[in-house]
Write an enzyme that holds these catalytic residues in place. Structure first.
Site, short mmCIF file in Angstrom:
data_model
loop_
_atom_site.label_atom_id
_atom_site.label_comp_id
_atom_site.label_asym_id
_atom_site.label_seq_id
_atom_site.Cartn_x
_atom_site.Cartn_y
_atom_site.Cartn_z
N GLY A 50 0.82 -1.19 0.00
CA GLY A 50 0.00 0.00 0.00
C GLY A 50 0.86 1.24 0.00
N ASP A 161 -13.52 2.73 5.87
CA ASP A 161 -13.04 2.33 4.55
C ASP A 161 -13.61 0.98 4.15
OD1 ASP A 161 -11.62 2.75 2.21
OD2 ASP A 161 -9.75 1.94 2.98
#
Length: 357
Positions: A50, A161
């Site tokens: 990420g 999220d």
């Protein structure tokens, strides 16, 4: 409990520490960096990456396979906040936290390894066939985990999220919510305001993006998009200026059930299951309401999904009224489950293909 509270807390800005008080309810282990190197065979197998993290596959001494999330430079506060949130949670449909490493140049979180990957890849890339019952079970399990975080914990947690990429699946397609990198602890009231609006494009609550007001209803909105993807097998993200599935779905929902039926994934849209799919569509539409106070609570979403799944499994007939109304809860009438229409924008929508794009 082995969490060294003071060490982790000091990684958070002093002015914000009072907002990140945690009350851990299960044991987690503090690993030394040398132990992590041994577990991961010196970071041999990377399984994800990420913005400021890398994820490695590892094996504990007892043979348990784990995922090790390694935070890169200047990510101390991100690490501390994610760890504090994750160590609060102990639910069968949330990825289990096993331990962490908090050495100065080795900030890592160790969690259980989930074998089949994430729902986004299964739906849109690997194209693995998933039955309607399995999709409904995935939805139920995720909604129950969110319900637990929103209303059944000592400190409320807003995930922030929710999206298919953060829903992991094991070999039996059991769902596990993951990635608490931007989650929030709510120690005071049920609303947070922030100038630092973070989330995933296509899944973030537009009201949060506009106002900075984050509540559990923000998760409800994002979960509504997950429901849309589950029943349409179309991605929420938009490419090249095309009409997105969420906009197309809400327009179709306002038009009537015929347009909505055109959007259902052909792999699960048998005539026998059409009423159940319409029920999920109606629920998703209510989650996507632009009036935050009119979105259902996650506990109501979970209950209604359980009813719909039971209806699908037992093969009962269900009738949904598509007339005007604002009722948030399905009302049982004999053997019929009656649900009212959600008021959405009255626009039309062209059909959309059922390809895997």
């Amino acid at each position: 409990m082995d969490l060294r509270e003071s060490t982790v807390t000091e990684m958070i800005q002093r002015d914000h520490r009072s907002k990140w008080l945690s009350y851990n309810n299960h044991n987690i282990k503090c690993f030394a960096e040398g132990e992590i190197r041994e577990i991961t065979s010196n970071y041999k197998t990377i399984i994800g990456k990420g913005g400021f993290v890398e994820v490695y596959k590892g094996v504990l001494q007892d043979g348990t396979t784990v995922a090790v999330k390694k935070f890169m430079c200047n990510a101390e506060e991100n690490f501390a906040k994610e760890l504090k949130v994750h160590c609060e949670i102990n639910h069968k449909n949330v990825v289990r936290l096993i331990g962490y490493c908090a050495e100065e140049i080795a900030l890592m979180i160790v969690s259980e390894y989930i074998s089949k990957g994430n729902l986004n890849d299964v739906l849109h890339h690997e194209r693995i066939p998933i039955t309607l019952d399995t999709r409904l079970r995935i939805a139920v399990e995720c909604s129950e985990a969110l319900c637990y975080m929103h209303s059944q914990m000592y400190t409320q947690i807003i995930h922030g999220d929710i999206k298919p990429a953060n829903i992991l699946l094991d070999d039996n397609f059991n769902a596990k919510i993951s990635d608490f990198g931007i989650s929030r602890l709510v120690n005071t009231d049920a609303t947070l305001f922030t100038e630092r609006v973070i989330g995933s494009i296509g899944y973030m609550d537009p009201l949060f993006a506009r106002t900075g007001r984050l509540t559990s209803k923000s998760d409800v909105y994002s979960f509504g998009i997950v429901l849309v993807e589950l029943i349409t097998n179309k991605k929420a993200t938009i490419r090249n200026g095309e009409t997105g599935i969420v906009e197309c779905f809400t327009q179709a929902l306002a038009t009537g059930k015929r347009k909505v039926r055109e959007l259902f994934d052909v792999e699960i849209s048998s005539q026998d299951d059409m009423k159940v799919l319409e029920g999920v569509a109606k629920l998703a539409g209510q989650c996507l309401r632009m009036e935050m106070d009119r979105r259902p609570e996650m506990r109501d979403v979970a209950e209604r999904l359980r009813v719909l799944r039971k209806t699908q499994v037992q093969g009962k007939q269900t009738v949904f009224l598509w007339g005007e109304g604002t009722s948030q809860h399905p009302k049982p009438t004999g053997n019929l489950l009656v649900q009212s229409r959600n008021n959405l924008c009255h626009t039309t929508c062209a059909g959309i293909s059922h390809s895997g794009t």
